[in-house]
Design a protein around this motif. Sequence first.
Motif, PDB file in Angstrom:
ATOM      1  N   MET A  42       0.846  -1.194   0.000  1.00  0.00           N
ATOM      2  CA  MET A  42       0.000   0.000   0.000  1.00  0.00           C
ATOM      3  C   MET A  42       0.877   1.237   0.000  1.00  0.00           C
ATOM      4  O   MET A  42       2.006   1.202   0.467  1.00  0.00           O
ATOM      5  CB  MET A  42      -0.894   0.043   1.246  1.00  0.00           C
ATOM      6  CG  MET A  42      -1.924  -1.058   1.294  1.00  0.00           C
ATOM      7  SD  MET A  42      -3.041  -0.887   2.692  1.00  0.00           S
ATOM      8  CE  MET A  42      -1.949  -1.156   4.060  1.00  0.00           C
ATOM      9  N   ALA A  43       0.305   2.340  -0.499  1.00  0.00           N
ATOM     10  CA  ALA A  43       0.986   3.636  -0.441  1.00  0.00           C
ATOM     11  C   ALA A  43      -0.049   4.744  -0.497  1.00  0.00           C
ATOM     12  O   ALA A  43      -1.011   4.662  -1.268  1.00  0.00           O
ATOM     13  CB  ALA A  43       1.971   3.784  -1.594  1.00  0.00           C
ATOM     14  N   PHE A  44       0.155   5.768   0.316  1.00  0.00           N
ATOM     15  CA  PHE A  44      -0.661   6.977   0.260  1.00  0.00           C
ATOM     16  C   PHE A  44      -0.050   7.941  -0.749  1.00  0.00           C
ATOM     17  O   PHE A  44       1.182   8.033  -0.858  1.00  0.00           O
ATOM     18  CB  PHE A  44      -0.695   7.687   1.618  1.00  0.00           C
ATOM     19  CG  PHE A  44      -1.659   7.117   2.598  1.00  0.00           C
ATOM     20  CD1 PHE A  44      -2.988   7.498   2.594  1.00  0.00           C
ATOM     21  CD2 PHE A  44      -1.231   6.201   3.549  1.00  0.00           C
ATOM     22  CE1 PHE A  44      -3.882   6.985   3.511  1.00  0.00           C
ATOM     23  CE2 PHE A  44      -2.114   5.672   4.476  1.00  0.00           C
ATOM     24  CZ  PHE A  44      -3.448   6.067   4.458  1.00  0.00           C
TER      25      PHE A  44
ATOM     26  N   ASP B 252      -0.563  13.963  -1.200  1.00  0.00           N
ATOM     27  CA  ASP B 252      -1.593  14.842  -0.647  1.00  0.00           C
ATOM     28  C   ASP B 252      -2.513  14.107   0.331  1.00  0.00           C
ATOM     29  O   ASP B 252      -3.380  14.712   0.943  1.00  0.00           O
ATOM     30  CB  ASP B 252      -2.400  15.526  -1.752  1.00  0.00           C
ATOM     31  CG  ASP B 252      -3.219  14.567  -2.601  1.00  0.00           C
ATOM     32  OD1 ASP B 252      -3.356  13.374  -2.247  1.00  0.00           O
ATOM     33  OD2 ASP B 252      -3.745  15.020  -3.644  1.00  0.00           O
ATOM     34  N   GLY B 253      -2.343  12.795   0.484  1.00  0.00           N
ATOM     35  CA  GLY B 253      -3.107  12.016   1.452  1.00  0.00           C
ATOM     36  C   GLY B 253      -4.520  11.672   1.032  1.00  0.00           C
ATOM     37  O   GLY B 253      -5.251  11.030   1.781  1.00  0.00           O
ATOM     38  N   ARG B 254      -4.924  12.049  -0.173  1.00  0.00           N
ATOM     39  CA  ARG B 254      -6.311  11.823  -0.596  1.00  0.00           C
ATOM     40  C   ARG B 254      -6.530  10.487  -1.285  1.00  0.00           C
ATOM     41  O   ARG B 254      -7.663  10.039  -1.408  1.00  0.00           O
ATOM     42  CB  ARG B 254      -6.764  12.958  -1.523  1.00  0.00           C
ATOM     43  CG  ARG B 254      -6.786  14.300  -0.809  1.00  0.00           C
ATOM     44  CD  ARG B 254      -7.353  15.396  -1.662  1.00  0.00           C
ATOM     45  NE  ARG B 254      -6.648  15.472  -2.940  1.00  0.00           N
ATOM     46  CZ  ARG B 254      -6.871  16.373  -3.860  1.00  0.00           C
ATOM     47  NH1 ARG B 254      -7.801  17.280  -3.676  1.00  0.00           N
ATOM     48  NH2 ARG B 254      -6.177  16.392  -4.981  1.00  0.00           N
ATOM     49  N   THR B 255      -5.458   9.844  -1.731  1.00  0.00           N
ATOM     50  CA  THR B 255      -5.579   8.583  -2.462  1.00  0.00           C
ATOM     51  C   THR B 255      -4.713   7.519  -1.811  1.00  0.00           C
ATOM     52  O   THR B 255      -3.594   7.780  -1.400  1.00  0.00           O
ATOM     53  CB  THR B 255      -5.142   8.774  -3.936  1.00  0.00           C
ATOM     54  OG1 THR B 255      -5.905   9.839  -4.510  1.00  0.00           O
ATOM     55  CG2 THR B 255      -5.348   7.515  -4.739  1.00  0.00           C
ATOM     56  N   LEU B 256      -5.262   6.308  -1.739  1.00  0.00           N
ATOM     57  CA  LEU B 256      -4.518   5.158  -1.236  1.00  0.00           C
ATOM     58  C   LEU B 256      -4.451   4.126  -2.358  1.00  0.00           C
ATOM     59  O   LEU B 256      -5.484   3.750  -2.920  1.00  0.00           O
ATOM     60  CB  LEU B 256      -5.212   4.544  -0.020  1.00  0.00           C
ATOM     61  CG  LEU B 256      -4.557   3.295   0.572  1.00  0.00           C
ATOM     62  CD1 LEU B 256      -3.206   3.639   1.208  1.00  0.00           C
ATOM     63  CD2 LEU B 256      -5.477   2.651   1.611  1.00  0.00           C
ATOM     64  N   ALA B 257      -3.246   3.703  -2.713  1.00  0.00           N
ATOM     65  CA  ALA B 257      -3.052   2.629  -3.683  1.00  0.00           C
ATOM     66  C   ALA B 257      -2.875   1.335  -2.902  1.00  0.00           C
ATOM     67  O   ALA B 257      -2.107   1.291  -1.934  1.00  0.00           O
ATOM     68  CB  ALA B 257      -1.831   2.900  -4.549  1.00  0.00           C
TER      69      ALA B 257
ATOM     70  N   ASP C 146      -1.968  -9.818  -3.709  1.00  0.00           N
ATOM     71  CA  ASP C 146      -1.132 -10.966  -4.026  1.00  0.00           C
ATOM     72  C   ASP C 146      -1.363 -11.483  -5.440  1.00  0.00           C
ATOM     73  O   ASP C 146      -0.510 -12.164  -5.995  1.00  0.00           O
ATOM     74  CB  ASP C 146      -1.410 -12.114  -3.039  1.00  0.00           C
ATOM     75  CG  ASP C 146      -0.938 -11.804  -1.639  1.00  0.00           C
ATOM     76  OD1 ASP C 146       0.038 -11.049  -1.494  1.00  0.00           O
ATOM     77  OD2 ASP C 146      -1.547 -12.311  -0.679  1.00  0.00           O
ATOM     78  N   ASP C 147      -2.524 -11.173  -6.026  1.00  0.00           N
ATOM     79  CA  ASP C 147      -2.792 -11.652  -7.380  1.00  0.00           C
ATOM     80  C   ASP C 147      -2.457 -10.617  -8.450  1.00  0.00           C
ATOM     81  O   ASP C 147      -2.859 -10.744  -9.600  1.00  0.00           O
ATOM     82  CB  ASP C 147      -4.221 -12.164  -7.526  1.00  0.00           C
ATOM     83  CG  ASP C 147      -5.278 -11.117  -7.253  1.00  0.00           C
ATOM     84  OD1 ASP C 147      -4.930  -9.960  -6.945  1.00  0.00           O
ATOM     85  OD2 ASP C 147      -6.469 -11.452  -7.343  1.00  0.00           O
ATOM     86  N   GLY C 148      -1.695  -9.569  -8.093  1.00  0.00           N
ATOM     87  CA  GLY C 148      -1.177  -8.638  -9.076  1.00  0.00           C
ATOM     88  C   GLY C 148      -2.078  -7.485  -9.456  1.00  0.00           C
ATOM     89  O   GLY C 148      -1.854  -6.827 -10.465  1.00  0.00           O
ATOM     90  N   ARG C 149      -3.085  -7.211  -8.671  1.00  0.00           N
ATOM     91  CA  ARG C 149      -3.981  -6.095  -8.973  1.00  0.00           C
ATOM     92  C   ARG C 149      -3.658  -4.906  -8.077  1.00  0.00           C
ATOM     93  O   ARG C 149      -3.204  -5.069  -6.962  1.00  0.00           O
ATOM     94  CB  ARG C 149      -5.429  -6.506  -8.769  1.00  0.00           C
ATOM     95  CG  ARG C 149      -5.825  -7.678  -9.638  1.00  0.00           C
ATOM     96  CD  ARG C 149      -7.239  -8.086  -9.376  1.00  0.00           C
ATOM     97  NE  ARG C 149      -7.456  -9.443  -9.840  1.00  0.00           N
ATOM     98  CZ  ARG C 149      -8.606  -9.887 -10.285  1.00  0.00           C
ATOM     99  NH1 ARG C 149      -9.651  -9.087 -10.334  1.00  0.00           N
ATOM    100  NH2 ARG C 149      -8.730 -11.131 -10.675  1.00  0.00           N
ATOM    101  N   VAL C 150      -3.938  -3.708  -8.598  1.00  0.00           N
ATOM    102  CA  VAL C 150      -3.755  -2.476  -7.833  1.00  0.00           C
ATOM    103  C   VAL C 150      -5.037  -1.672  -7.954  1.00  0.00           C
ATOM    104  O   VAL C 150      -5.524  -1.417  -9.056  1.00  0.00           O
ATOM    105  CB  VAL C 150      -2.567  -1.643  -8.371  1.00  0.00           C
ATOM    106  CG1 VAL C 150      -2.458  -0.325  -7.603  1.00  0.00           C
ATOM    107  CG2 VAL C 150      -1.273  -2.431  -8.281  1.00  0.00           C
ATOM    108  N   GLN C 151      -5.601  -1.289  -6.811  1.00  0.00           N
ATOM    109  CA  GLN C 151      -6.811  -0.474  -6.794  1.00  0.00           C
ATOM    110  C   GLN C 151      -6.494   0.846  -6.105  1.00  0.00           C
ATOM    111  O   GLN C 151      -5.850   0.867  -5.059  1.00  0.00           O
ATOM    112  CB  GLN C 151      -7.936  -1.187  -6.033  1.00  0.00           C
ATOM    113  CG  GLN C 151      -9.230  -0.412  -5.976  1.00  0.00           C
ATOM    114  CD  GLN C 151      -9.857  -0.246  -7.365  1.00  0.00           C
ATOM    115  OE1 GLN C 151     -10.129  -1.217  -8.034  1.00  0.00           O
ATOM    116  NE2 GLN C 151     -10.073   0.989  -7.769  1.00  0.00           N
TER     117      GLN C 151
END
Length: 180
Positions: free
Chosen positions: A79-81, A84-89, A93-98
């Motif tokens: 995970m990463a913010f 600006d703190g408004r979005t979290l990536a 484990d299955d290779g997806r990023v939301q």
Amino acid sequence: MTPDGKVIDLASGKATHRSLTQGEPTAVALSHDGERLAAGDDSGWVTLWDRRTWRRLGELPICSAVASDGDDSEGVSAMAFSHDGRTLAVGTDDGRVQLWDVTTGLAIGAALYSSGGPVMALAFRKDDRTLYVSSRHVPLERYEIAPDRVAFEVCRRTGSGLSLSEWRTYVRNVPYTASC
């Protein structure tokens, strides 16, 4: 955070036992201003916390958001913010990023797919317009995530904008707009 669930305040050295996630903790991220903590687990959930008061701010069902194709998603792996703190990536484990809007708790668009397997690390460029993804088999992938850059790339690659049907498939939660 220690593997047995203790949270250690580095300034004071004080350790407290706190359950930060529903399942087994697998990833944590701290916002750049130090105000929010995100804790992900092996069941595909992320819990957001106010780091100063330890008040639970909400939960994000990563497993249901990224598994839109009917497959069961695996656990949260990175995970990463945004700066600006408004979005979290959130990577799985299955290779997806939301991408998630931290304020509303809503997913931003469809999941991105890493071509290299399980997501190992995520980072935003300082201007928050680019997301870098490192996965098990591909050391670094770059995704342009700024809306104007995404629209430009779609137009450049396709020669035309998205149809209404394509928009509904790839750009969820955003009203349709002609992109080219």
